[in-house]
Design a protein around this motif. Sequence first.
Motif, mmCIF file in Angstrom:
data_model
loop_
_atom_site.group_PDB
_atom_site.id
_atom_site.type_symbol
_atom_site.label_atom_id
_atom_site.label_comp_id
_atom_site.label_asym_id
_atom_site.label_seq_id
_atom_site.Cartn_x
_atom_site.Cartn_y
_atom_site.Cartn_z
ATOM 1 N N VAL A 193 0.851 -1.188 0.000
ATOM 2 C CA VAL A 193 0.000 0.000 0.000
ATOM 3 C C VAL A 193 0.888 1.239 0.000
ATOM 4 C CG1 VAL A 193 -0.194 0.035 2.517
ATOM 5 C CG2 VAL A 193 -1.972 1.101 1.136
ATOM 6 N N HIS A 194 0.431 2.285 -0.699
ATOM 7 C CA HIS A 194 1.213 3.517 -0.777
ATOM 8 C C HIS A 194 0.746 4.584 0.198
ATOM 9 C CE1 HIS A 194 4.028 2.747 -4.023
ATOM 10 N NE2 HIS A 194 3.070 2.136 -4.683
ATOM 11 N N ASP A 195 -0.493 4.499 0.634
ATOM 12 C CA ASP A 195 -1.028 5.513 1.534
ATOM 13 C C ASP A 195 -0.574 5.209 2.962
ATOM 14 O OD1 ASP A 195 -2.764 7.009 3.307
ATOM 15 O OD2 ASP A 195 -4.076 7.357 1.590
ATOM 16 N N ILE A 196 0.298 6.056 3.484
ATOM 17 C CA ILE A 196 0.841 5.832 4.829
ATOM 18 C C ILE A 196 -0.267 5.794 5.869
ATOM 19 C CG2 ILE A 196 2.379 6.766 6.601
ATOM 20 C CD1 ILE A 196 3.840 8.247 4.297
ATOM 21 N N ASN A 197 -1.258 6.671 5.729
ATOM 22 C CA ASN A 197 -2.313 6.756 6.739
ATOM 23 C C ASN A 197 -3.251 5.565 6.686
ATOM 24 O OD1 ASN A 197 -1.308 9.160 7.802
ATOM 25 N ND2 ASN A 197 -2.445 10.402 6.338
ATOM 26 N N ILE A 198 -3.507 5.015 5.485
ATOM 27 C CA ILE A 198 -4.271 3.766 5.385
ATOM 28 C C ILE A 198 -3.513 2.657 6.107
ATOM 29 C CG2 ILE A 198 -4.909 1.924 3.791
ATOM 30 C CD1 ILE A 198 -7.008 3.953 3.645
ATOM 31 N N ALA A 199 -2.217 2.575 5.848
ATOM 32 C CA ALA A 199 -1.403 1.548 6.506
ATOM 33 C C ALA A 199 -1.454 1.708 8.016
ATOM 34 C CB ALA A 199 0.039 1.617 6.012
ATOM 35 N N SER A 200 -1.347 2.934 8.493
ATOM 36 C CA SER A 200 -1.338 3.185 9.930
ATOM 37 C C SER A 200 -2.681 2.870 10.568
ATOM 38 C CB SER A 200 -0.953 4.643 10.192
ATOM 39 O OG SER A 200 -0.892 4.910 11.567
ATOM 40 N N ALA A 201 -3.783 3.246 9.894
ATOM 41 C CA ALA A 201 -5.112 3.110 10.484
ATOM 42 C C ALA A 201 -5.604 1.670 10.528
ATOM 43 C CB ALA A 201 -6.109 3.976 9.705
ATOM 44 N N TYR A 202 -5.168 0.833 9.585
ATOM 45 C CA TYR A 202 -5.766 -0.494 9.464
ATOM 46 C C TYR A 202 -4.816 -1.652 9.752
ATOM 47 C CZ TYR A 202 -9.842 1.730 7.366
ATOM 48 O OH TYR A 202 -10.961 2.498 7.151
ATOM 49 N N SER A 203 -3.526 -1.375 9.848
ATOM 50 C CA SER A 203 -2.562 -2.474 9.973
ATOM 51 C C SER A 203 -2.251 -2.799 11.424
ATOM 52 C CB SER A 203 -1.247 -2.114 9.259
ATOM 53 O OG SER A 203 -1.474 -1.777 7.920
ATOM 54 N N ASP A 204 -1.920 -4.058 11.643
ATOM 55 C CA ASP A 204 -1.344 -4.484 12.918
ATOM 56 C C ASP A 204 0.171 -4.281 12.909
ATOM 57 O OD1 ASP A 204 -3.795 -5.822 14.189
ATOM 58 O OD2 ASP A 204 -3.669 -6.809 12.237
ATOM 59 N N ARG A 205 0.727 -4.324 11.703
ATOM 60 C CA ARG A 205 2.175 -4.266 11.555
ATOM 61 C C ARG A 205 2.500 -3.577 10.235
ATOM 62 N NH1 ARG A 205 5.569 -9.835 10.466
ATOM 63 N NH2 ARG A 205 7.695 -8.998 10.329
ATOM 64 N N ILE A 206 3.561 -2.811 10.234
ATOM 65 C CA ILE A 206 4.037 -2.165 9.019
ATOM 66 C C ILE A 206 5.497 -2.557 8.805
ATOM 67 C CG2 ILE A 206 4.561 0.027 7.883
ATOM 68 C CD1 ILE A 206 2.245 1.287 9.393
ATOM 69 N N VAL A 207 5.786 -3.009 7.584
ATOM 70 C CA VAL A 207 7.155 -3.296 7.181
ATOM 71 C C VAL A 207 7.520 -2.289 6.099
ATOM 72 C CG1 VAL A 207 8.719 -4.962 6.116
ATOM 73 C CG2 VAL A 207 6.973 -5.752 7.732
ATOM 74 N N ALA A 208 8.546 -1.496 6.354
ATOM 75 C CA ALA A 208 8.973 -0.470 5.410
ATOM 76 C C ALA A 208 10.251 -0.911 4.709
ATOM 77 C CB ALA A 208 9.207 0.862 6.126
ATOM 78 N N MET A 209 10.276 -0.721 3.375
ATOM 79 C CA MET A 209 11.436 -1.110 2.584
ATOM 80 C C MET A 209 12.035 0.103 1.883
ATOM 81 S SD MET A 209 10.293 -4.765 0.901
ATOM 82 C CE MET A 209 11.987 -5.039 0.317
ATOM 83 N N LYS A 210 13.342 0.035 1.690
ATOM 84 C CA LYS A 210 14.061 1.043 0.930
ATOM 85 C C LYS A 210 15.257 0.367 0.255
ATOM 86 C CE LYS A 210 16.368 5.539 1.310
ATOM 87 N NZ LYS A 210 16.769 6.621 2.234
ATOM 88 N N ASP A 211 15.371 0.561 -1.044
ATOM 89 C CA ASP A 211 16.490 -0.005 -1.806
ATOM 90 C C ASP A 211 16.629 -1.508 -1.584
ATOM 91 O OD1 ASP A 211 17.069 2.565 -2.730
ATOM 92 O OD2 ASP A 211 18.436 2.961 -1.062
ATOM 93 N N GLY A 212 15.479 -2.196 -1.531
ATOM 94 C CA GLY A 212 15.504 -3.653 -1.443
ATOM 95 C C GLY A 212 15.684 -4.236 -0.060
#
Length: 252
Positions: A193-212
């Motif tokens: 998902v690209h929307d940070i706020n959607i991820a924050s509002a609905y997720s139990d966990r967020i995994v963020a990636m950068k450069d693989g």
Amino acid sequence: MIRLHGLTKKYGGLAVVDNVSLAFPTGGITSLIGANGAGKSTLLHMASRLVTPDTGRVELDGRDIRSLDSMRVARHLAILRQANTITARLRVRELVEFGRYPYSRGRLTGEDREAVALAMHQMNLEPLAGRFLEQLSGGERQRAFVAMVLAQETDYLLLDEPLNNLDLKHSVDMMNALRKVAGELDRTVLIVVHDINIASAYSDRIVAMKDGRVVADGAPDDVVNPEQLAEIYGIDAEVHDIDGMRLAMYYR
């Protein structure tokens, strides 16, 4: 449980996913976030066996996913790709019925039809059941493909940008439906998902990636903060706690 062990994938000598190890226990929603080209979709596709890693392995419930029969995988894991192309002229209900193929092999039972009806209800597709896919808007088609995945009734749902082409109402409706699937049915939902706020509002966990690589992994409160967002996206964002949700303001 899905376990990723040291997954690496290179294209033209460039590592788009670089030695990533993660575990996704049963239940809950995990959102994969990051800038374009961070490796999110490639990681999701390796987890679902659509893409073969150059190194590393994926385990599904303790077994190497490459050793499992395709039909067995399809009864436990469903994948929605970012781009979905169907050449056959199908009506919406017929597309959703494809989600039952791992069980019915094309001969639907009463149980199959109940699963199809429930998935269509969850995506508010009953009024469109008899419409051909080419007659739908992009958002309506997206909801139909998600309904097909929901009808598969798997333990694991891997969705690559399921909110593509959806307006605000249908994005919220879809996330509420996925929240219900994860909470009440104890299924594991992994979404890009690209929307940070959607991820924050609905997720139990967020995994963020950068450069693989994974640069952040935790609950929304741990990941959605100005320092982490600056590292992930290179933006300055204000973060506020509103009604129990951590939301970022970055439109400036």
